[in-house]
Design an enzyme around this catalytic site. Sequence first.
Site, PDB file in Angstrom:
ATOM      1  N   ASN D   8       1.211   8.738   1.722  1.00  0.00           N
ATOM      2  CA  ASN D   8       1.150   8.144   3.055  1.00  0.00           C
ATOM      3  C   ASN D   8       2.181   7.020   3.118  1.00  0.00           C
ATOM      4  O   ASN D   8       2.045   6.010   2.421  1.00  0.00           O
ATOM      5  CB  ASN D   8      -0.272   7.599   3.272  1.00  0.00           C
ATOM      6  CG  ASN D   8      -0.426   6.827   4.566  1.00  0.00           C
ATOM      7  OD1 ASN D   8       0.461   6.842   5.425  1.00  0.00           O
ATOM      8  ND2 ASN D   8      -1.558   6.155   4.717  1.00  0.00           N
ATOM      9  N   LYS D  10       2.697   5.067   5.503  1.00  0.00           N
ATOM     10  CA  LYS D  10       2.211   3.999   6.402  1.00  0.00           C
ATOM     11  C   LYS D  10       3.342   3.565   7.341  1.00  0.00           C
ATOM     12  O   LYS D  10       4.075   4.429   7.856  1.00  0.00           O
ATOM     13  CB  LYS D  10       1.669   2.833   5.562  1.00  0.00           C
ATOM     14  CG  LYS D  10       0.425   3.241   4.736  1.00  0.00           C
ATOM     15  CD  LYS D  10      -0.274   2.057   4.135  1.00  0.00           C
ATOM     16  CE  LYS D  10      -1.580   2.487   3.460  1.00  0.00           C
ATOM     17  NZ  LYS D  10      -2.295   1.345   2.872  1.00  0.00           N
ATOM     18  N   HIS D  92      -8.204   7.116   8.637  1.00  0.00           N
ATOM     19  CA  HIS D  92      -7.732   6.236   7.578  1.00  0.00           C
ATOM     20  C   HIS D  92      -8.386   4.858   7.736  1.00  0.00           C
ATOM     21  O   HIS D  92      -8.648   4.424   8.857  1.00  0.00           O
ATOM     22  CB  HIS D  92      -6.208   6.107   7.644  1.00  0.00           C
ATOM     23  CG  HIS D  92      -5.640   5.410   6.453  1.00  0.00           C
ATOM     24  ND1 HIS D  92      -5.590   4.034   6.347  1.00  0.00           N
ATOM     25  CD2 HIS D  92      -5.144   5.890   5.292  1.00  0.00           C
ATOM     26  CE1 HIS D  92      -5.065   3.712   5.178  1.00  0.00           C
ATOM     27  NE2 HIS D  92      -4.786   4.816   4.521  1.00  0.00           N
ATOM     28  N   GLU D 140     -11.718   6.102  -0.514  1.00  0.00           N
ATOM     29  CA  GLU D 140     -10.936   4.928  -0.915  1.00  0.00           C
ATOM     30  C   GLU D 140     -11.788   3.676  -0.713  1.00  0.00           C
ATOM     31  O   GLU D 140     -12.027   3.275   0.431  1.00  0.00           O
ATOM     32  CB  GLU D 140      -9.680   4.780  -0.057  1.00  0.00           C
ATOM     33  CG  GLU D 140      -8.724   5.943  -0.114  1.00  0.00           C
ATOM     34  CD  GLU D 140      -7.420   5.614   0.627  1.00  0.00           C
ATOM     35  OE1 GLU D 140      -6.391   5.452  -0.053  1.00  0.00           O
ATOM     36  OE2 GLU D 140      -7.432   5.510   1.858  1.00  0.00           O
ATOM     37  N   ILE D 145      -7.904  -1.065  -1.911  1.00  0.00           N
ATOM     38  CA  ILE D 145      -6.691  -0.564  -1.259  1.00  0.00           C
ATOM     39  C   ILE D 145      -5.582  -1.618  -1.304  1.00  0.00           C
ATOM     40  O   ILE D 145      -5.803  -2.785  -1.018  1.00  0.00           O
ATOM     41  CB  ILE D 145      -6.982  -0.160   0.205  1.00  0.00           C
ATOM     42  CG1 ILE D 145      -7.904   1.057   0.230  1.00  0.00           C
ATOM     43  CG2 ILE D 145      -5.685   0.158   0.954  1.00  0.00           C
ATOM     44  CD1 ILE D 145      -8.273   1.535   1.618  1.00  0.00           C
ATOM     45  N   GLY D 180      -4.970   1.808  -5.115  1.00  0.00           N
ATOM     46  CA  GLY D 180      -4.405   1.292  -6.362  1.00  0.00           C
ATOM     47  C   GLY D 180      -3.772   2.349  -7.263  1.00  0.00           C
ATOM     48  O   GLY D 180      -3.306   2.019  -8.362  1.00  0.00           O
ATOM     49  N   ALA D 201       0.019   5.251  -1.265  1.00  0.00           N
ATOM     50  CA  ALA D 201       0.966   4.762  -0.260  1.00  0.00           C
ATOM     51  C   ALA D 201       2.002   3.835  -0.891  1.00  0.00           C
ATOM     52  O   ALA D 201       3.104   4.271  -1.238  1.00  0.00           O
ATOM     53  CB  ALA D 201       0.225   4.052   0.861  1.00  0.00           C
ATOM     54  N   SER D 202       1.637   2.557  -1.064  1.00  0.00           N
ATOM     55  CA  SER D 202       2.638   1.566  -1.451  1.00  0.00           C
ATOM     56  C   SER D 202       3.333   1.895  -2.771  1.00  0.00           C
ATOM     57  O   SER D 202       4.513   1.589  -2.939  1.00  0.00           O
ATOM     58  CB  SER D 202       2.009   0.166  -1.533  1.00  0.00           C
ATOM     59  OG  SER D 202       0.995   0.151  -2.510  1.00  0.00           O
TER      60      SER D 202
END
Lengths: 223, 223, 223, 223
Positions: D8, D10, D92, D140, D145, D180, D201-202
Amino acid sequence: MEPVIVVNLKTYPEASGKSALNIAKIAESIVRETGRKIIIAPPQPDLALICSSVSIPVFSQHVDNVKPGNTTGFVPPEGAKAAGAKGTIINHSEHRLVHADIEELVERCKALGLLTIVCTNNIRVSRATAMFHPDYVAVEPPELIGGNISVTDANPEIVSGTASAIRSVAKGVGILTGAGVKNGRDVAKAIELGTDGVLLASGVAKAKDPRAVLLDLVSGITD
Amino acid sequence: MEPVIVVNLKTYPEASGKSALNIAKIAESIVRETGRKIIIAPPQPDLALICSSVSIPVFSQHVDNVKPGNTTGFVPPEGAKAAGAKGTIINHSEHRLVHADIEELVERCKALGLLTIVCTNNIRVSRATAMFHPDYVAVEPPELIGGNISVTDANPEIVSGTASAIRSVAKGVGILTGAGVKNGRDVAKAIELGTDGVLLASGVAKAKDPRAVLLDLVSGITD
Amino acid sequence: MEPVIVVNLKTYPEASGKSALNIAKIAESIVRETGRKIIIAPPQPDLALICSSVSIPVFSQHVDNVKPGNTTGFVPPEGAKAAGAKGTIINHSEHRLVHADIEELVERCKALGLLTIVCTNNIRVSRATAMFHPDYVAVEPPELIGGNISVTDANPEIVSGTASAIRSVAKGVGILTGAGVKNGRDVAKAIELGTDGVLLASGVAKAKDPRAVLLDLVSGITD
Amino acid sequence: MEPVIVVNLKTYPEASGKSALNIAKIAESIVRETGRKIIIAPPQPDLALICSSVSIPVFSQHVDNVKPGNTTGFVPPEGAKAAGAKGTIINHSEHRLVHADIEELVERCKALGLLTIVCTNNIRVSRATAMFHPDYVAVEPPELIGGNISVTDANPEIVSGTASAIRSVAKGVGILTGAGVKNGRDVAKAIELGTDGVLLASGVAKAKDPRAVLLDLVSGITD
């Protein structure tokens, strides 16, 4: 489970302020006379006043999954309880909530000793909601809400289907139905279809003679 | 315009239910003793009970731009009025509203005879809001809300700037300020900077001695 | 200010995906032929693809006042810009925004070099919005949106009234109107009433022959 | 079920516009090299462009339960499909949805042939969501997160507990986990705990070397 008639006064002008109090007192007198169970959910601003004025259980129409404190104008479960409410409606079709918030609100209310009625719109959502173990799940098909035909006549399958779906996954969860419910015959049919009572609004809130309507409704409950 | 102290009890547990009523009665007694003007905005479920219990003006913390009727759990202006409210806060920073709804709510409240306090966050938004001609615009810089430093010390320019911006476009609109306001000195400063009073919350709602705090606050109003 | 025709494709199936691209290319060819100004706002998922495919200005239909980063599924102004948009519609009547967010979004877009069209619903809201100095204010009476009668016929006073109200408080802010606009005659009338062009949707998005409709619309712009 | 890595993007600036396309192409090349399965969910405005540029499945980050047509700036499932998406994330934690809308969106997506990943926050909500039979449920824990510790280390019980809870009520529903997740070891652990892959994501979106990170992640999938 003892059958119950839950009266949601919504925000009808005919059932706000002094009129809300009047209907609550009528309901109280009918409970005294008949021994049946009626729960009343008045407009939010009238909650504490009506809680302090009648002995029947008074519910909040809604609670928000916010913390008590910096949440101006919202109603956390703690605020409903401080006002004297015995329980609350959650996720009414006119005031729907995010999924995770429903689960958290049911937990928060349980911890506070507040009873919960979670509203749903079909069998699938009802069964999923039952897994949160609220005190009641109330199924109301949206297309029938506010109409003249009772859900028990228009779609008896959704009522019996919800009842059996919930019973199969979560024993002990009460089952209510609503939408178009108007009289004792509808109440009797709802119970016959496997529910523990009804949730209704305009039939009482906009009635010219709320006493007559409430008496008729409770007549649908038999031993 | 007569200076005013608006006390928003938000949803603080220390200021809900019986405690809300207690603070409202203290405010009423101080108004009787000092002749100053205090408005109180209790938790939504306590609105009607407090309106029926004190003689000072009681405001709703929020109203929704919905029609009375099928709007379970919301508070249309008509519902606030039926509960006995004399006015309402609109668009509090914790409960913000869509732009067009603010305009409609101000109009609906005027038609019902409800006073309006519309909250804003900076000079530009305050000036735009003043063009809707509410009874009051209350500017609160979000970064100072709930803090220990009064807006009148931390950012006096926003207070005087809002006052002059509003006066230049809409005479007759009252001007309030808030965020961090705690005592009579802050109130005096707010008035000196060109406002008609203050909007505050935790300073009173969470006070160990609300009477002492309220007495201090009104001491900031001088002739 | 050069008159402009802003085409909002909304989420019409007839104007999504490949069809959105097709309409954008038609608009581009008409701009090339006529020298008039057309802005197109495609469905959000088609934004970058259309920005990379045509030379006329492409706008986002909406932006959210959220930070870039942990805001899954939203569109911050930075995201619209990264996709190649030259500007954005803000506060469309179908996607309204909180008052303070409109002000912040106009500021954020200015800092990014994105043009802004802020939608409003009446004269009072238009004038208040003009004080935020967006590039355009677009007034659309909600009751006429999607209808068959152009706002320029149904309510010419709101168009001319908005134009003069905005000009009196914020020179340099462009004025658009919309709702029911269908052809060149409506465009000519809108300009005659003091606007800088029109905002329309279904007239083009659902047209059997978008080229013919767009040609007709631009014919309403004369020197 | 074949394990999958869902990325994702984002609305990270490092993963928007051209950078989103770049990461999508890197993912595509890794899928070609390794034969593993990667799904990418780019920023909404980049959806159609990336769908038309890579052969791996591209998902929408969100869909709204609105009808196609007069819903400016929203993304109905039909709009995601017209843009070329193969599926969509639903609910989400940064873009949560009303309960009944989740059920309706899953049904609408099924009818359109769009795959669905519904996000949840705990075991109870996961089990209730599984009853809607989406293609995947992705659990999640909100508190993890965006953090540095993988859910598979911080709270392995929620992962295995969700897996067994879902399997007990709805066979055939895929199970993902996230929060994470950073490397191949976390992926291997997630699969070992009973899931069908991860949602992250990140770790990718903000990576200096997205290729290296993605290669590491897929290395966690073994036969």
